[in-house]
Design an enzyme around this catalytic site. Structure first.
Site, PDB file in Angstrom:
ATOM      1  N   GLU A 290      -6.710  11.927  -6.898  1.00 38.96           N
ATOM      2  CA  GLU A 290      -7.090  12.291  -5.527  1.00 38.96           C
ATOM      3  C   GLU A 290      -5.932  12.106  -4.554  1.00 38.96           C
ATOM      4  OE1 GLU A 290     -11.802  11.060  -5.757  1.00 38.96           O
ATOM      5  OE2 GLU A 290     -10.354   9.577  -5.047  1.00 38.96           O
ATOM      6  N   ARG A 293      -1.997  11.798   0.864  1.00 35.48           N
ATOM      7  CA  ARG A 293      -0.692  11.663   1.518  1.00 35.48           C
ATOM      8  C   ARG A 293       0.409  12.475   0.828  1.00 35.48           C
ATOM      9  NH1 ARG A 293       0.124   6.870   4.403  1.00 35.48           N
ATOM     10  NH2 ARG A 293      -1.474   5.957   3.085  1.00 35.48           N
ATOM     11  N   CYS A 361      -2.349   4.442  28.102  1.00 34.28           N
ATOM     12  CA  CYS A 361      -2.396   3.218  28.898  1.00 34.28           C
ATOM     13  C   CYS A 361      -2.667   2.052  27.974  1.00 34.28           C
ATOM     14  CB  CYS A 361      -3.497   3.316  29.932  1.00 34.28           C
ATOM     15  SG  CYS A 361      -3.275   4.755  30.951  1.00 34.28           S
ATOM     16  N   GLU A 362      -1.673   1.688  27.204  1.00 36.80           N
ATOM     17  CA  GLU A 362      -1.833   0.635  26.212  1.00 36.80           C
ATOM     18  C   GLU A 362      -0.433   0.231  25.769  1.00 36.80           C
ATOM     19  OE1 GLU A 362      -5.068   0.599  23.911  1.00 36.80           O
ATOM     20  OE2 GLU A 362      -4.181  -0.618  22.325  1.00 36.80           O
TER      21      GLU A 362
HETATM   22  N1  LLP Z   1      -9.227   8.549  -2.826  1.00 34.52           N
HETATM   23  C1  LLP Z   1      -9.828   7.527  -2.215  1.00 34.52           C
HETATM   24  C2  LLP Z   1     -11.097   7.031  -2.720  1.00 34.52           C
HETATM   25  C3  LLP Z   1      -9.239   6.945  -1.076  1.00 34.52           C
HETATM   26  O1  LLP Z   1      -9.843   5.914  -0.493  1.00 34.52           O
HETATM   27  C4  LLP Z   1      -8.000   7.444  -0.594  1.00 34.52           C
HETATM   28  C5  LLP Z   1      -7.389   6.875   0.594  1.00 34.52           C
HETATM   29  C6  LLP Z   1      -7.416   8.534  -1.263  1.00 34.52           C
HETATM   30  C7  LLP Z   1      -8.055   9.052  -2.382  1.00 34.52           C
HETATM   31  C8  LLP Z   1      -6.128   9.160  -0.820  1.00 34.52           C
HETATM   32  O2  LLP Z   1      -5.072   8.266  -0.902  1.00 34.52           O
HETATM   33  P1  LLP Z   1      -3.571   8.776  -0.608  1.00 34.52           P
HETATM   34  O3  LLP Z   1      -3.144   9.636  -1.763  1.00 34.52           O
HETATM   35  O4  LLP Z   1      -3.595   9.556   0.653  1.00 34.52           O
HETATM   36  O5  LLP Z   1      -2.796   7.511  -0.483  1.00 34.52           O
HETATM   37  N2  LLP Z   1      -5.257   5.632   7.158  1.00 34.52           N
HETATM   38  C9  LLP Z   1      -4.336   5.052   6.194  1.00 34.52           C
HETATM   39  C10 LLP Z   1      -4.628   5.502   4.798  1.00 34.52           C
HETATM   40  C11 LLP Z   1      -6.011   5.136   4.336  1.00 34.52           C
HETATM   41  C12 LLP Z   1      -6.230   5.633   2.937  1.00 34.52           C
HETATM   42  C13 LLP Z   1      -7.611   5.384   2.497  1.00 34.52           C
HETATM   43  N3  LLP Z   1      -7.952   5.946   1.243  1.00 34.52           N
HETATM   44  C14 LLP Z   1      -2.922   5.435   6.593  1.00 34.52           C
HETATM   45  O6  LLP Z   1      -2.752   6.105   7.611  1.00 34.52           O
HETATM   46  O7  LLP Z   1      -1.966   5.070   5.913  1.00 34.52           O
END
Ligand code: LLP
Length: 431
Positions: A290, A293, A361-362
């Site tokens: 999955e 990023r 504003c932070e």
């Molecule tokens: N699958 C599940 C179950 C997840 O919880 C996540 C990310 C992904 C896939 C995707 O992960 P990636 O390949 O994108 O690392 N807001 C945070 C990131 C939170 C990620 C949460 N879960 C940030 O901006 O770094």
């Protein structure tokens, strides 16, 4: 340059996918999210092709929509052969509105309400990733009412900290997602699931974390999942057809970050899985990944205009831009590193040390600290790289700022994919 899709033209302007960022900002305004569709497609292909080459048949990457989600993205994902991970009815709605096939949607979330479950079932979502006992029962009921058998994966936590490689880390077991293997609860969860008449249990899901640069933590997760699967086979005769290993592959925010060899990692993971299954005489399951990023982050950048330049004597200089934590909250939330470039003045010497601040504003509204730019002037254009993931999706309307437009670039052409919000949008729900 951090990536090969970036360049500098003879006017000293930053280019992305061959297009002048200064012209993009003139045409579409700033702040502006820019997404290089060619790079995004190439990132999809890296996963699709490597998984087809090395992993068991029917293995597939699912794009995690939490990283980026808007209607126009889904036709691209569909064309590139991706599945999609969705976490809310809103993400399902967006994917379907973009023409994405419902059967390739995998529905996540640790609190799917009865309405969410009904909506997803009635939309024909392919597979649910069930997080807890209550959801299991609610989904079984809702599937029964509709006279269907719903495909399901069970979310379990293998208890791995991907950054310390500790096999058992209570910090990781202690989380609100999924059911832990280590405590024996996941076995009871699976046993309960196997009694559900209207659910077809396909296998297991685990997500071990983010910004992971090597194969080892994923291999550890495979070992733990295979042990778990083997013990269930022994007890109940159940064989998992699918293992979903979640997302988490790292990306380069700065030049000092390592490059992840995604094909190499996928191959290493596939070899490890094959060996593990042979050792246990377990039928090879298909693999789902999955990535969020690593599909979109490095395909995106954000363009801002400089407003003020302020030196607090004896302390530091602030350069303020016309966006901020409303379009990119990641520095405010996680002190996330970014590479900042003087998009309109790439040939000038970056000798002005400063902090890039937003307009909210932070006092925490910073985009990046300790950067160097050519001494900025009002209306200079600044680019923040690698903003394709978790920026657009985490944006807000704090201070009633309008969310920026998003432009997609393909083969040297730019097209508006999400228009900039208007003041009318801001009051659209206000009665
Ligand atoms: N699958 C599940 C179950 C997840 O919880 C996540 C990310 C992904 C896939 C995707 O992960 P990636 O390949 O994108 O690392 N807001 C945070 C990131 C939170 C990620 C949460 N879960 C940030 O901006 O770094």
């Amino acid at each position: 340059m951090l990536y090969e899709n970036l360049g500098i033209n003879d006017q000293g302007h930053l280019t992305v996918g061959g297009l002048d960022t200064v012209q993009l900002a003139e045409e579409f305004g700033a702040p502006l999210y820019v997404l290089d569709e060619d790079r995004l497609r190439a990132n999809c292909q890296t996963y699709v092709q490597s998984m087809a080459a090395w992993m068991p048949a029917d293995s597939m990457p699912l794009f995690a929509g939490k990283a980026l989600c808007f209607k126009g993205l889904y036709p691209v994902l569909k064309e590139e052969g991706m599945g999609a991970d969705v976490v809310s009815p809103g993400e399902i709605y967006t994917a379907l509105a973009g023409g994405f096939p419902a059967e390739k949607l995998y529905f996540h979330g640790n609190n799917k309400t009865d309405e969410d479950i009904a909506y997803a079932l009635d939309s024909g979502v392919g597979c649910f990733i069930v997080d807890n006992h209550q959801e299991l029962a609610a989904l079984n009921r809702a599937a029964g009412v509709r006279g269907i058998r719903q495909r399901v994966l069970l979310r379990v936590t293998p208890g791995i900290d991907p950054h310390t490689l500790q096999a058992i880390n209570t910090g990781r077991i202690d989380c609100q997602f999924g059911v832990p293997i280590e405590t024996g609860q996941a076995a009871r969860f699976a046993a309960a699931a196997l009694t559900m008449e209207h659910l077809e249990i396909e296998g297991f899901h685990s997500h071990i974390g983010s910004q992971i640069f090597e194969a080892e933590p994923f291999c550890e997760a495979v070992d733990i999942l295979l042990d778990f699967a083997a013990s269930l086979r022994q007890e109940y005769g159940f064989v998992a057809r699918t293992l979903n290993l979640g997302g988490g592959f790292g990306v380069r925010y700065q030049a000092c970050d390592p490059v992840v060899d995604i094909p190499g990692t996928i191959r290493a993971l596939a070899d490890h899985l094959t060996r593990g299954c042979q050792d246990k005489d377990y039928p090879l399951p298909r693999i789902l990944l999955e990535p969020g990023r690593s599909i979109v982050a490095d395909a995106g950048l954000t363009l801002y205009r400089v407003g003020g330049v302020k030196t607090i004597e004896g302390y530091r200089s602030y350069v303020t831009v016309n966006g901020g934590m409303t379009d990119n909250p990641r520095y405010a939330l996680y002190q996330s590193p970014y590479t900042v470039l003087p998009a309109s003045r790439m040939m000038d010497t970056p000798d002005f040390d400063c902090t890039l601040a937003g307009r909210c504003c932070e006092s925490g509204d910073l985009i990046q600290e300790n950067i160097s730019l050519p001494r900025p002037e009002r209306d200079d254009l600044v680019a923040v790289l690698t903003t394709g993931a978790y920026n657009f999706t985490m944006a807000s309307n704090y201070n009633r700022l309008c969310r920026p437009a998003l432009v997609m670039i393909r083969q040297g052409n730019a097209r508006l994919a999400v228009r900039r919000q208007t003041f009318e949008d801001l009051i659209a729900c206000d009665l």
